[in-house]
Design a protein around this motif. Structure first.
Motif, PDB file in Angstrom:
ATOM      1  N   TRP A  45       8.333  -6.318  -8.784  1.00  0.00           N
ATOM      2  CA  TRP A  45       9.867  -5.743  -8.362  1.00  0.00           C
ATOM      3  C   TRP A  45      10.114  -4.371  -8.162  1.00  0.00           C
ATOM      4  CZ3 TRP A  45      13.681  -7.134  -5.696  1.00  0.00           C
ATOM      5  CH2 TRP A  45      15.049  -6.477  -5.755  1.00  0.00           C
ATOM      6  N   HIS A  46       9.682  -3.427  -9.016  1.00  0.00           N
ATOM      7  CA  HIS A  46       9.666  -2.097  -8.982  1.00  0.00           C
ATOM      8  C   HIS A  46       9.074  -1.640  -7.598  1.00  0.00           C
ATOM      9  CE1 HIS A  46       9.512   1.904 -10.156  1.00  0.00           C
ATOM     10  NE2 HIS A  46       8.578   2.051  -9.813  1.00  0.00           N
ATOM     11  N   ASN A  47       7.763  -2.050  -7.325  1.00  0.00           N
ATOM     12  CA  ASN A  47       7.004  -1.541  -6.315  1.00  0.00           C
ATOM     13  C   ASN A  47       7.599  -2.112  -4.965  1.00  0.00           C
ATOM     14  OD1 ASN A  47       4.327   0.183  -7.222  1.00  0.00           O
ATOM     15  ND2 ASN A  47       4.675  -1.323  -8.472  1.00  0.00           N
ATOM     16  N   PHE A  48       8.190  -3.122  -4.852  1.00  0.00           N
ATOM     17  CA  PHE A  48       8.787  -3.789  -3.744  1.00  0.00           C
ATOM     18  C   PHE A  48      10.080  -2.846  -3.398  1.00  0.00           C
ATOM     19  CE2 PHE A  48      11.779  -6.498  -1.774  1.00  0.00           C
ATOM     20  CZ  PHE A  48      11.237  -7.039  -0.464  1.00  0.00           C
ATOM     21  N   LYS A  49      11.084  -2.771  -4.546  1.00  0.00           N
ATOM     22  CA  LYS A  49      12.317  -1.998  -4.241  1.00  0.00           C
ATOM     23  C   LYS A  49      11.853  -0.583  -4.081  1.00  0.00           C
ATOM     24  CE  LYS A  49      14.636  -1.414  -7.944  1.00  0.00           C
ATOM     25  NZ  LYS A  49      15.405  -1.479  -9.274  1.00  0.00           N
ATOM     26  N   LYS A  50      11.226   0.139  -4.700  1.00  0.00           N
ATOM     27  CA  LYS A  50      10.752   1.512  -4.382  1.00  0.00           C
ATOM     28  C   LYS A  50       9.844   1.850  -3.104  1.00  0.00           C
ATOM     29  CE  LYS A  50       9.680   5.768  -6.883  1.00  0.00           C
ATOM     30  NZ  LYS A  50       9.062   6.118  -8.138  1.00  0.00           N
ATOM     31  N   TYR A  51       8.915   0.913  -2.763  1.00  0.00           N
ATOM     32  CA  TYR A  51       8.149   1.433  -1.916  1.00  0.00           C
ATOM     33  C   TYR A  51       8.209   0.429  -0.568  1.00  0.00           C
ATOM     34  CZ  TYR A  51       6.263   4.602  -5.283  1.00  0.00           C
ATOM     35  OH  TYR A  51       6.004   5.443  -6.341  1.00  0.00           O
ATOM     36  N   ALA A  52       7.722  -0.869  -0.804  1.00  0.00           N
ATOM     37  CA  ALA A  52       7.667  -1.738   0.192  1.00  0.00           C
ATOM     38  C   ALA A  52       8.790  -2.245   1.060  1.00  0.00           C
ATOM     39  CB  ALA A  52       6.997  -3.048  -0.449  1.00  0.00           C
ATOM     40  N   ILE A  53      10.069  -1.960   0.562  1.00  0.00           N
ATOM     41  CA  ILE A  53      11.227  -2.395   1.187  1.00  0.00           C
ATOM     42  C   ILE A  53      11.498  -1.488   2.327  1.00  0.00           C
ATOM     43  CG2 ILE A  53      13.076  -1.433  -0.156  1.00  0.00           C
ATOM     44  CD1 ILE A  53      14.539  -4.103  -0.117  1.00  0.00           C
ATOM     45  N   SER A  54      11.100  -0.283   2.279  1.00  0.00           N
ATOM     46  CA  SER A  54      11.537   0.889   3.190  1.00  0.00           C
ATOM     47  C   SER A  54      10.558   1.435   4.141  1.00  0.00           C
ATOM     48  CB  SER A  54      12.249   2.020   2.515  1.00  0.00           C
ATOM     49  OG  SER A  54      11.261   2.637   1.514  1.00  0.00           O
ATOM     50  N   ASP A  55       9.121   0.827   3.821  1.00  0.00           N
ATOM     51  CA  ASP A  55       8.165   1.245   4.647  1.00  0.00           C
ATOM     52  C   ASP A  55       7.187   0.217   5.223  1.00  0.00           C
ATOM     53  OD1 ASP A  55       5.443   2.589   4.941  1.00  0.00           O
ATOM     54  OD2 ASP A  55       6.157   4.413   4.679  1.00  0.00           O
ATOM     55  N   LYS A  56       6.774   0.151   6.493  1.00  0.00           N
ATOM     56  CA  LYS A  56       6.073  -0.907   6.618  1.00  0.00           C
ATOM     57  C   LYS A  56       4.613  -0.754   6.199  1.00  0.00           C
ATOM     58  CE  LYS A  56       8.416  -1.800  11.089  1.00  0.00           C
ATOM     59  NZ  LYS A  56       8.620  -1.771  12.642  1.00  0.00           N
ATOM     60  N   THR A  57       4.134   0.291   6.219  1.00  0.00           N
ATOM     61  CA  THR A  57       2.697   0.623   5.704  1.00  0.00           C
ATOM     62  C   THR A  57       2.748   0.096   4.149  1.00  0.00           C
ATOM     63  OG1 THR A  57       2.271   2.275   7.201  1.00  0.00           O
ATOM     64  CG2 THR A  57       0.806   2.184   5.404  1.00  0.00           C
ATOM     65  N   TYR A  58       3.785   0.399   3.315  1.00  0.00           N
ATOM     66  CA  TYR A  58       3.903   0.157   2.071  1.00  0.00           C
ATOM     67  C   TYR A  58       3.999  -1.092   1.922  1.00  0.00           C
ATOM     68  CZ  TYR A  58       3.882   5.025  -0.226  1.00  0.00           C
ATOM     69  OH  TYR A  58       3.625   6.011  -0.587  1.00  0.00           O
ATOM     70  N   PHE A  59       4.722  -1.947   2.825  1.00  0.00           N
ATOM     71  CA  PHE A  59       4.868  -3.426   2.752  1.00  0.00           C
ATOM     72  C   PHE A  59       3.638  -4.058   2.882  1.00  0.00           C
ATOM     73  CE2 PHE A  59       5.765  -7.552   4.811  1.00  0.00           C
ATOM     74  CZ  PHE A  59       6.736  -7.877   3.734  1.00  0.00           C
ATOM     75  N   LYS A  60       2.693  -3.838   3.860  1.00  0.00           N
ATOM     76  CA  LYS A  60       1.531  -4.275   4.353  1.00  0.00           C
ATOM     77  C   LYS A  60       0.626  -4.201   3.078  1.00  0.00           C
ATOM     78  CE  LYS A  60       2.016  -3.702   9.344  1.00  0.00           C
ATOM     79  NZ  LYS A  60       1.077  -3.075  10.313  1.00  0.00           N
ATOM     80  N   LEU A  61       0.542  -2.888   2.550  1.00  0.00           N
ATOM     81  CA  LEU A  61      -0.318  -2.719   1.369  1.00  0.00           C
ATOM     82  C   LEU A  61       0.023  -3.806   0.035  1.00  0.00           C
ATOM     83  CD1 LEU A  61      -0.817   0.923   1.653  1.00  0.00           C
ATOM     84  CD2 LEU A  61      -2.552  -1.001   2.246  1.00  0.00           C
ATOM     85  N   TYR A  62       1.356  -3.699   0.061  1.00  0.00           N
ATOM     86  CA  TYR A  62       1.960  -4.681  -0.905  1.00  0.00           C
ATOM     87  C   TYR A  62       1.418  -6.045  -0.891  1.00  0.00           C
ATOM     88  CZ  TYR A  62       5.816  -6.848  -4.025  1.00  0.00           C
ATOM     89  OH  TYR A  62       6.559  -7.215  -5.125  1.00  0.00           O
ATOM     90  N   CYS A  63       1.586  -6.367   0.357  1.00  0.00           N
ATOM     91  CA  CYS A  63       1.240  -7.814   0.422  1.00  0.00           C
ATOM     92  C   CYS A  63      -0.308  -7.956   0.222  1.00  0.00           C
ATOM     93  CB  CYS A  63       1.707  -8.400   2.088  1.00  0.00           C
ATOM     94  SG  CYS A  63       3.240  -8.467   2.215  1.00  0.00           S
ATOM     95  N   LYS A  64      -0.979  -7.035   0.784  1.00  0.00           N
ATOM     96  CA  LYS A  64      -2.421  -7.199   0.583  1.00  0.00           C
ATOM     97  C   LYS A  64      -2.922  -6.990  -0.854  1.00  0.00           C
ATOM     98  CE  LYS A  64      -6.582  -4.257   1.523  1.00  0.00           C
ATOM     99  NZ  LYS A  64      -7.201  -3.100   2.435  1.00  0.00           N
ATOM    100  N   ALA A  65      -2.308  -6.230  -1.719  1.00  0.00           N
ATOM    101  CA  ALA A  65      -2.419  -6.311  -3.126  1.00  0.00           C
ATOM    102  C   ALA A  65      -2.081  -7.402  -3.810  1.00  0.00           C
ATOM    103  CB  ALA A  65      -1.577  -4.981  -3.805  1.00  0.00           C
ATOM    104  N   ILE A  66      -0.884  -8.052  -3.444  1.00  0.00           N
ATOM    105  CA  ILE A  66      -0.719  -9.544  -3.977  1.00  0.00           C
ATOM    106  C   ILE A  66      -1.793 -10.323  -3.693  1.00  0.00           C
ATOM    107  CG2 ILE A  66       0.783 -11.469  -3.955  1.00  0.00           C
ATOM    108  CD1 ILE A  66       3.021  -9.487  -3.514  1.00  0.00           C
ATOM    109  N   GLY A  67      -2.258 -10.275  -2.350  1.00  0.00           N
ATOM    110  CA  GLY A  67      -3.191 -11.301  -1.959  1.00  0.00           C
ATOM    111  C   GLY A  67      -4.483 -10.872  -2.853  1.00  0.00           C
ATOM    112  N   ASN A  68      -4.812  -9.896  -3.135  1.00  0.00           N
ATOM    113  CA  ASN A  68      -6.019  -9.447  -4.052  1.00  0.00           C
ATOM    114  C   ASN A  68      -5.778  -9.954  -5.656  1.00  0.00           C
ATOM    115  OD1 ASN A  68      -7.255  -7.347  -6.021  1.00  0.00           O
ATOM    116  ND2 ASN A  68      -8.531  -7.026  -4.180  1.00  0.00           N
ATOM    117  N   MET A  69      -4.512  -9.704  -6.078  1.00  0.00           N
ATOM    118  CA  MET A  69      -4.263 -10.360  -7.442  1.00  0.00           C
ATOM    119  C   MET A  69      -4.590 -11.737  -7.247  1.00  0.00           C
ATOM    120  SD  MET A  69      -0.488  -8.326  -7.799  1.00  0.00           S
ATOM    121  CE  MET A  69      -0.488  -6.658  -7.371  1.00  0.00           C
ATOM    122  N   SER A  70      -4.196 -12.442  -6.491  1.00  0.00           N
ATOM    123  CA  SER A  70      -4.266 -14.052  -6.632  1.00  0.00           C
ATOM    124  C   SER A  70      -5.631 -14.413  -6.454  1.00  0.00           C
ATOM    125  CB  SER A  70      -3.364 -14.550  -5.297  1.00  0.00           C
ATOM    126  OG  SER A  70      -2.363 -14.379  -5.393  1.00  0.00           O
TER     127      SER A  70
END
Length: 291
Positions: free
Chosen positions: A237-262
């Motif tokens: 939640w912290h990283n989504f709110k602070k980074y991913a929600i406002s920057d397309k590159t951060y959002f893509k990396l956020y989704c990629k990291a979640i995929g890596n976690m799974s």
């Protein structure tokens, strides 16, 4: 052998050359060894002929920082390991003797964390004169400059192979604390981390570090924490709110990291090494080093 200096390097031959030149000033052939792991960078291999007193280890392909440290630290034979980055060197007076004195005086000391001074400093002497003695028990250390007893390192699982970069130090710290040993910060041993602070600020966003720290924080929670899932939810939640929600590159990396976690969850559960409640309390209450 009393001391092993250990350095992992990648694509920074000029920085490594400077660091080794500084080490050469304090190197004692009878009591010290210097081990360097070249992590998949051909240009750096040319330095081997210039420093024949260094024990070199070379990987043709990059295996990343933590696995490289894991390999290198298993090769060292000194009673005390001193870890340095390839762009960091010791600048305090008689650092090796000071390190040995700390470990000799405290048999429960597992890791000695050094003071990091960042930047390309023109007048180090003025910087050193302004420092007043400070030391305290802590729960972490900075990878660019620290020392650990060989005997204690061997009781841990070492730097983890399941982390690549940005996260290996907290893993080792947790395992040392969980064994009942202390981590002591002192500014009586100082390392100059020769990062160009102004250049880093101008570079702005560090997407690579964001992705690695996000997925590796998840890995640390899964492997070591007694109840990791509330922490993971807050992390996401912290990283989504602070980074991913406002920057397309951060959002893509956020989704990629979640995929890596799974994808890696099953592997991480096999590595699970749950810390004690006492260690978890230390992580919450001990004073942290200022980065």
């Amino acid at each position: 052998m009393k001391i092993s200096f250990l350095i992992v390097t990648k694509n920074r031959p000029e920085e490594l050359h400077f660091t080794l030149k500084q080490l050469q000033i304090i190197f004692d052939v009878n009591n010290h060894e210097v081990l360097v792991f070249i992590d998949g960078c051909k240009e750096t291999e040319q330095l081997q002929n210039q420093f024949n007193w260094v024990k070199w280890y070379v990987s043709d392909v990059s295996i990343s920082a933590s696995p490289a440290r894991n390999f290198l630290y298993c090769k060292a034979v000194g009673e005390i390991f001193i870890g340095l980055d390839d762009d960091a060197h010791l600048i305090s007076k008689n650092p090796v003797e000071t390190i040995k004195e700390y470990f000799s005086a405290n048999q429960n000391l597992g890791i000695l964390a050094f003071l990091e001074i960042k930047g390309l400093l023109e007048n180090l002497q003025n910087e050193l004169l302004s420092i007043k003695k400070e030391e305290f028990l802590t729960a972490d250390f900075i990878g660019c400059g620290f020392a650990i007893r060989k005997s204690i390192y061997e009781k841990t699982n070492g730097f983890p192979k399941w982390i690549d970069i940005y996260g290996e130090e907290p893993c080792l710290a947790i395992e040392v604390l969980d064994l009942g040993y202390d981590i002591l910060f002192t500014n009586q041993v100082i390392v100059n981390h020769r990062v160009d602070v102004k250049k880093r600020k101008l570079q702005g966003k560090n997407y690579f570090r964001f992705e690695k720290q996000l997925q590796n924080s998840f890995r640390i929670f899964i492997v070591y924490y007694r109840n990791p899932f509330p922490k993971i939810i807050r992390l996401l939640w912290h990283n989504f709110k602070k980074y991913a929600i406002s920057d397309k590159t951060y959002f893509k990396l956020y989704c990629k990291a979640i995929g890596n976690m799974s994808w890696n969850l099953r592997m991480l559960l096999k590595c699970r090494n749950q810390m004690t409640s006492k260690t978890e309390h230390k992580l919450k209450t001990l004073k942290r080093i200022q980065y």
